[in-house]
Design an enzyme around this catalytic site. Structure first.
Site, PDB file in Angstrom:
ATOM      1  N   GLU A 243      -0.229   4.286   1.271  1.00  0.00           N
ATOM      2  CA  GLU A 243      -0.842   5.476   2.809  1.00  0.00           C
ATOM      3  C   GLU A 243       1.165   5.693   4.106  1.00  0.00           C
ATOM      4  O   GLU A 243       0.726   6.561   4.217  1.00  0.00           O
ATOM      5  CB  GLU A 243      -1.377   5.601   3.121  1.00  0.00           C
TER       6      GLU A 243
ATOM      7  N   GLU B  20      -7.729  -2.920   7.896  1.00  0.00           N
ATOM      8  CA  GLU B  20      -7.769  -3.303   6.232  1.00  0.00           C
ATOM      9  C   GLU B  20      -6.170  -4.153   7.197  1.00  0.00           C
ATOM     10  O   GLU B  20      -6.640  -5.507   6.537  1.00  0.00           O
ATOM     11  CB  GLU B  20      -6.995  -2.405   5.247  1.00  0.00           C
TER      12      GLU B  20
ATOM     13  N   HIS C  46      -2.934  -0.335  -3.452  1.00  0.00           N
ATOM     14  CA  HIS C  46      -3.616   1.037  -3.537  1.00  0.00           C
ATOM     15  C   HIS C  46      -4.156   1.252  -5.167  1.00  0.00           C
ATOM     16  O   HIS C  46      -3.870   1.212  -5.668  1.00  0.00           O
ATOM     17  CB  HIS C  46      -2.348   1.667  -2.756  1.00  0.00           C
TER      18      HIS C  46
ATOM     19  N   ASP D 201       1.079  -1.299   0.331  1.00  0.00           N
ATOM     20  CA  ASP D 201       0.069  -0.250   0.259  1.00  0.00           C
ATOM     21  C   ASP D 201       0.969   0.782  -0.195  1.00  0.00           C
ATOM     22  O   ASP D 201       2.239   0.630  -0.285  1.00  0.00           O
ATOM     23  CB  ASP D 201      -0.462   0.357   0.580  1.00  0.00           C
TER      24      ASP D 201
ATOM     25  N   HIS E 284      -8.117   5.168   7.250  1.00  0.00           N
ATOM     26  CA  HIS E 284      -8.636   4.563   6.576  1.00  0.00           C
ATOM     27  C   HIS E 284      -9.381   3.470   6.475  1.00  0.00           C
ATOM     28  O   HIS E 284      -8.197   2.725   6.870  1.00  0.00           O
ATOM     29  CB  HIS E 284      -9.334   5.054   4.995  1.00  0.00           C
TER      30      HIS E 284
ATOM     31  N   HIS F 125      -1.882   1.032   6.575  1.00  0.00           N
ATOM     32  CA  HIS F 125      -2.100   2.491   8.214  1.00  0.00           C
ATOM     33  C   HIS F 125      -3.127   1.687   8.678  1.00  0.00           C
ATOM     34  O   HIS F 125      -3.442   1.426   8.721  1.00  0.00           O
ATOM     35  CB  HIS F 125      -2.519   3.502   6.637  1.00  0.00           C
TER      36      HIS F 125
HETATM   37 ZN   LIG Z   1      -4.199   2.557  -0.314  1.00  0.00          ZN
END
Ligand SMILES: [Zn+2]
Length: 275
Positions: A10, A136, A61, A8, A117, A105
């Site tokens: 972030e 996640e 992502h 990902d 998020h 994240h």
């Molecule tokens: Zn992401």
């Protein structure tokens, strides 16, 4: 040894604002995808050094086309593009010995966490399994766990580190930045972050891996998806088996974790049509 990498953006060092993560021709996004690619390479090289013979990398992502394939270590296989059925952990199965979650994240609602998020951040507000909230990291780690694959290492900010360690106390975490707010951080440089990540991967793959299998809770699984708006729940409630629990909350119950994971994805995608 076969290693699965879920990548990902972030949680990559240097990334702090949406300019870094929203795909566009912007200078900031184009820089951030290079940092992301370099962090993946650092992890992959450390994995091969630690004895891996086969490494898959899932670009996980946004559009799933962030990683610069021409700059990736030539020994990896890349999963690129979307949709991929199991999303950020697509293709993982019993044949993998370990998973690495890079650039991750914190879950929605975490205070002072860079770009907190879960999956579709403009759609879903809260994701709960049997009453417990997950982001996640947790939901993806349980998907790996459903196949018996341990998540031995993660990278991201200090809030991701805390979230990961709360679920897997023995995981190796490369903390590449300290979050100051949702869109600010005190960060390592990309070069320093690569060293941290490589060290964490070497320790993780060289140590006892089995303690890092995150088993899903006992079935049946009650999944509660709370959306940002009632209009999203209106659409998601059309899903077969779904039950409207509250204005913004839809429940889906199943006995197989993989099916619940898919239902979560489907509910969010349905909700997104009401955007
Ligand atoms: Zn992401």
């Amino acid at each position: 040894m076969r290693v699965y990498v879920s990548s990902d953006i972030e949680g990559v060092a240097g990334v702090a604002t949406l300019d870094h993560t929203v795909p566009s021709a912007s200078v900031e996004y184009q820089r951030a995808r290079r940092w992301m690619t370099a962090e993946v390479n650092a992890a992959v090289r450390a994995a091969f050094d630690a004895g891996a013979g086969d490494v898959w990398v899932n670009d996980a992502h946004g559009p799933n086309t962030n990683l610069l394939v021409e700059e990736l270590d030539e020994r990896v296989e890349l999963l690129t593009g979307k949709p991929k059925g199991l999303n950020m952990v697509h293709g993982i199965d019993e044949g993998f010995d370990a998973a690495l979650f890079l650039g991750y994240h914190a879950r929605t609602g975490t205070a002072e966490a860079v770009l907190d998020h879960a999956y579709l951040g403009s759609v879903g507000f809260d994701l709960r399994l049997n009453g417990v909230g997950y982001g996640e990291f947790g939901l993806n780690a349980m998907l790996a766990g459903a196949f018996g694959v341990p998540v031995v290492m993660a990278s991201g900010d200090d809030k991701l580190a805390a979230e990961a360690r709360a679920l897997l106390p023995r995981i190796e975490v490369a903390t590449v930045k300290q979050a100051l707010s949702r869109t600010a951080a005190r960060t390592l440089t990309p070069a320093a972050a690569r060293s941290e990540i490589a060290g964490a991967v070497r320790r993780a793959l060289g140590g006892e891996r089995g303690a890092n299998v995150l088993a899903p809770p006992e079935p049946p699984f009650e999944l509660d998806v709370t959306f940002l708006r009632t209009s999203m729940a209106d659409v998601a409630a059309v899903m077969p088996g779904a039950e409207r629990r509250a204005g913004r909350t839809v429940r889906w119950v199943g006995d197989e974790y993989v099916e619940v994971f898919r239902a979560c994805r489907a509910l969010l995608l349905l909700g997104a049509t009401a955007l």
